[in-house]
Design a protein around this motif. Structure first.
Motif, PDB file in Angstrom:
ATOM      1  N   ASN B  53      -0.819 -10.912   7.607  1.00 26.90           N
ATOM      2  CA  ASN B  53      -1.395 -12.157   7.100  1.00 26.90           C
ATOM      3  C   ASN B  53      -2.414 -11.921   5.990  1.00 26.90           C
ATOM      4  N   VAL B  54      -2.670 -10.655   5.657  1.00 26.07           N
ATOM      5  CA  VAL B  54      -3.568 -10.336   4.560  1.00 26.07           C
ATOM      6  C   VAL B  54      -2.892  -9.316   3.659  1.00 26.07           C
ATOM      7  N   GLY B  55      -3.337  -9.292   2.409  1.00 23.53           N
ATOM      8  CA  GLY B  55      -2.727  -8.366   1.459  1.00 23.53           C
ATOM      9  C   GLY B  55      -3.540  -7.096   1.248  1.00 23.53           C
ATOM     10  N   GLU B  56      -4.829  -7.145   1.657  1.00 23.89           N
ATOM     11  CA  GLU B  56      -5.682  -5.987   1.437  1.00 23.89           C
ATOM     12  C   GLU B  56      -6.803  -5.988   2.467  1.00 23.89           C
ATOM     13  N   LYS B  57      -7.187  -4.792   2.865  1.00 20.70           N
ATOM     14  CA  LYS B  57      -8.306  -4.635   3.794  1.00 20.70           C
ATOM     15  C   LYS B  57      -9.101  -3.412   3.388  1.00 20.70           C
ATOM     16  N   LYS B  58     -10.419  -3.550   3.376  1.00 25.11           N
ATOM     17  CA  LYS B  58     -11.273  -2.441   2.961  1.00 25.11           C
ATOM     18  C   LYS B  58     -12.251  -2.062   4.066  1.00 25.11           C
ATOM     19  N   ASP B  59     -12.581  -0.778   4.103  1.00 24.78           N
ATOM     20  CA  ASP B  59     -13.608  -0.275   5.010  1.00 24.78           C
ATOM     21  C   ASP B  59     -14.306   0.871   4.302  1.00 24.78           C
ATOM     22  N   GLN B  60     -15.393   0.564   3.656  1.00 25.07           N
ATOM     23  CA  GLN B  60     -16.164   1.532   2.875  1.00 25.07           C
ATOM     24  C   GLN B  60     -15.281   2.146   1.797  1.00 25.07           C
ATOM     25  N   ARG B  61     -14.999   3.446   1.872  1.00 28.03           N
ATOM     26  CA  ARG B  61     -14.260   4.088   0.790  1.00 28.03           C
ATOM     27  C   ARG B  61     -12.749   4.021   0.970  1.00 28.03           C
ATOM     28  N   ILE B  62     -12.281   3.486   2.067  1.00 31.91           N
ATOM     29  CA  ILE B  62     -10.832   3.405   2.264  1.00 31.91           C
ATOM     30  C   ILE B  62     -10.370   1.956   2.230  1.00 31.91           C
ATOM     31  N   ALA B  63      -9.160   1.788   1.765  1.00 24.51           N
ATOM     32  CA  ALA B  63      -8.568   0.457   1.699  1.00 24.51           C
ATOM     33  C   ALA B  63      -7.073   0.587   1.915  1.00 24.51           C
ATOM     34  N   VAL B  64      -6.489  -0.467   2.415  1.00 23.13           N
ATOM     35  CA  VAL B  64      -5.042  -0.505   2.569  1.00 23.13           C
ATOM     36  C   VAL B  64      -4.537  -1.788   1.919  1.00 23.13           C
ATOM     37  N   THR B  65      -3.451  -1.669   1.173  1.00 16.12           N
ATOM     38  CA  THR B  65      -2.816  -2.824   0.559  1.00 16.12           C
ATOM     39  C   THR B  65      -1.413  -2.979   1.115  1.00 16.12           C
ATOM     40  N   LEU B  66      -0.945  -4.191   1.178  1.00 17.89           N
ATOM     41  CA  LEU B  66       0.359  -4.495   1.756  1.00 17.89           C
ATOM     42  C   LEU B  66       1.130  -5.423   0.844  1.00 17.89           C
ATOM     43  N   ASN B  67       2.372  -5.076   0.584  1.00 18.75           N
ATOM     44  CA  ASN B  67       3.277  -5.934  -0.174  1.00 18.75           C
ATOM     45  C   ASN B  67       4.487  -6.189   0.719  1.00 18.75           C
ATOM     46  N   LYS B  68       4.493  -7.341   1.394  1.00 23.30           N
ATOM     47  CA  LYS B  68       5.569  -7.630   2.344  1.00 23.30           C
ATOM     48  C   LYS B  68       6.897  -7.882   1.642  1.00 23.30           C
ATOM     49  N   THR B  69       6.837  -8.415   0.457  1.00 19.56           N
ATOM     50  CA  THR B  69       8.086  -8.691  -0.269  1.00 19.56           C
ATOM     51  C   THR B  69       8.814  -7.398  -0.580  1.00 19.56           C
ATOM     52  N   ALA B  70       8.060  -6.429  -1.033  1.00 13.79           N
ATOM     53  CA  ALA B  70       8.644  -5.135  -1.383  1.00 13.79           C
ATOM     54  C   ALA B  70       8.713  -4.197  -0.192  1.00 13.79           C
ATOM     55  N   LYS B  71       8.134  -4.576   0.925  1.00 19.46           N
ATOM     56  CA  LYS B  71       8.093  -3.770   2.142  1.00 19.46           C
ATOM     57  C   LYS B  71       7.457  -2.408   1.894  1.00 19.46           C
ATOM     58  N   HIS B  72       6.266  -2.442   1.306  1.00 14.38           N
ATOM     59  CA  HIS B  72       5.516  -1.197   1.199  1.00 14.38           C
ATOM     60  C   HIS B  72       4.034  -1.449   1.350  1.00 14.38           C
ATOM     61  N   PHE B  73       3.341  -0.420   1.803  1.00 14.38           N
ATOM     62  CA  PHE B  73       1.899  -0.491   1.973  1.00 14.38           C
ATOM     63  C   PHE B  73       1.297   0.854   1.583  1.00 14.38           C
ATOM     64  N   SER B  74       0.055   0.823   1.154  1.00 18.54           N
ATOM     65  CA  SER B  74      -0.581   2.015   0.600  1.00 18.54           C
ATOM     66  C   SER B  74      -1.991   2.195   1.138  1.00 18.54           C
ATOM     67  N   LEU B  75      -2.392   3.452   1.231  1.00 20.13           N
ATOM     68  CA  LEU B  75      -3.756   3.828   1.599  1.00 20.13           C
ATOM     69  C   LEU B  75      -4.462   4.312   0.351  1.00 20.13           C
ATOM     70  N   HIS B  76      -5.642   3.773   0.096  1.00 15.23           N
ATOM     71  CA  HIS B  76      -6.430   4.150  -1.062  1.00 15.23           C
ATOM     72  C   HIS B  76      -7.751   4.737  -0.574  1.00 15.23           C
ATOM     73  N   ILE B  77      -8.066   5.916  -1.052  1.00 13.31           N
ATOM     74  CA  ILE B  77      -9.355   6.537  -0.740  1.00 13.31           C
ATOM     75  C   ILE B  77     -10.086   6.745  -2.048  1.00 13.31           C
ATOM     76  N   THR B  78     -11.249   6.167  -2.185  1.00 14.80           N
ATOM     77  CA  THR B  78     -12.034   6.331  -3.404  1.00 14.80           C
ATOM     78  C   THR B  78     -13.155   7.337  -3.177  1.00 14.80           C
ATOM     79  N   GLU B  79     -13.638   7.896  -4.278  1.00 15.86           N
ATOM     80  CA  GLU B  79     -14.759   8.848  -4.234  1.00 15.86           C
ATOM     81  C   GLU B  79     -14.528   9.900  -3.140  1.00 15.86           C
ATOM     82  N   THR B  80     -13.396  10.565  -3.234  1.00 17.50           N
ATOM     83  CA  THR B  80     -13.016  11.497  -2.178  1.00 17.50           C
ATOM     84  C   THR B  80     -14.056  12.596  -1.965  1.00 17.50           C
ATOM     85  N   GLN B  81     -14.148  13.017  -0.701  1.00 15.29           N
ATOM     86  CA  GLN B  81     -15.085  14.056  -0.302  1.00 15.29           C
ATOM     87  C   GLN B  81     -14.322  15.134   0.463  1.00 15.29           C
ATOM     88  N   PRO B  82     -14.875  16.332   0.551  1.00 17.69           N
ATOM     89  CA  PRO B  82     -14.163  17.407   1.264  1.00 17.69           C
ATOM     90  C   PRO B  82     -13.753  17.025   2.676  1.00 17.69           C
TER      91      PRO B  82
END
Lengths: 114, 112
Positions: B53-82
C-alpha cells in the motif's frame, strides 16, 4: 538475538546416517521454519509449522523430516535419502503464522557429511 | 510458486557512497516485501520491510522502494559505513502468504 537456539553448532556425520538438528524457542511463537543455506543459493525453505502438531513441506523437503510435538521445539531430521546434506541449517520462528510476520533466526547448525 | 530474483550477487562500494540492491518477484498477489541482513558469522535479521500500500519506506540510512506494476523492489543504503558490509536477502510471500521465498543474496562490501 536471544530466544531461539539451535544445537549443535557443528555436526559431523558419516554418509548414510540419519541426524537430528535441534531448534528450541522460548518466545511463545506459533510458527517455526527450517531453512537450508548454501553459497549463492540464499535461504531455501525445507519445512514449516504454523501450529503445534502440524507442519507443511517447503520447497526442498525431500530427504528431510520434522515434528512439532511442542510449541517451543521443531527438530529437523536429515535422512540418508538427502543426496547433498552438507550445508548450513537455520531455524526461525515468528509470533504468528503467515509470511508477513518477522522471522527470528537461530544461530544455525553447520552439518558436514563425510 | 513465487520466484524471487536478486541482483547483483556482489557489490563493492566505497565508504560514504550509496548502494542499491534490486529484486524482482513473480506472484502479482504478493503484498509484503522484507529485507534481511546477515553479517559474517551471524544470523539473518530483518532490517526493513514494505507493504504494497506504499511505494517507499525509509528508516534512517536505509530505504526500500516498491513498484508493483513492474513487480520489483529495491533496497537503498545511503552514506554507507563499514558495518553495512554483510549479505542482504530480499524475500516475497507465496500466493497463500503462508511462507517466504528468499532471493539468492547480495554480498555488500564497503571499503574504506
Amino acid at each position: 538475538d536471544g530466544g531461539i537456539t539451535q544445537s549443535p553448532k557443528y555436526l559431523f556425520r558419516k554418509e548414510g546416517q540419519n541426524v537430528t538438528l535441534s531448534c528450541e524457542q522460548n518466545l511463545n511463537h506459533d510458527a517455526m521454519y527450517w531453512y537450508r543455506q548454501d553459497p549463492g543459493q540464499g535461504l531455501r525453505l525445507i519445512y514449516y509449522s504454523q501450529i503445534v502438531n502440524d507442519f507443511q513441506k517447503g520447497d526442498i523437503a525431500e530427504g528431510y523430516s520434522v515434528s512439532r510435538e511442542k510449541k517451543e521445539s521443531f527438530p529437523l531430521t536429515v535422512t540418508s535419502a538427502q543426496k547433498n546434506p552438507t550445508a548450513f541449517y537455520l531455524c526461525a520462528s515468528s509470533i504468528l503464522a503467515g509470511a508477513e510476520n518477522e522471522q527470528f533466526f537461530g544461530p544455525g547448525t553447520r552439518l558436514t557429511v563425510l | 510458486g513465487e520466484n524471487v530474483e536478486q541482483h547483483p550477487s556482489t557489490l563493492s562500494v566505497q565508504e560514504g557512497d550509496s548502494a542499491v540492491i534490486k529484486c524482482t518477484y513473480s506472484d502479482s498477489a504478493s503484498n509484503y516485501f522484507p529485507w534481511y541482513k546477515q553479517e559474517l558469522g551471524k544470523r539473518p535479521q530483518l532490517i526493513i520491510d514494505i507493504r504494497s500500500n506504499v511505494g517507499e519506506k525509509k528508516d534512517q540510512r536505509i530505504a526500500v522502494t516498491l513498484n508493483k506494476t513492474a513487480k520489483h523492489f529495491s533496497l537503498h543504503i545511503t552514506e554507507t559505513q563499514p558495518e553495512d558490509s554483510a549479505v542482504y536477502f530480499c524475500a516475497a510471500p507465496d500466493g497463500t502468504a503462508s511462507k517466504l521465498t528468499f532471493g539468492t543474496g547480495t554480498r555488500l562490501q564497503v571499503t574504506l
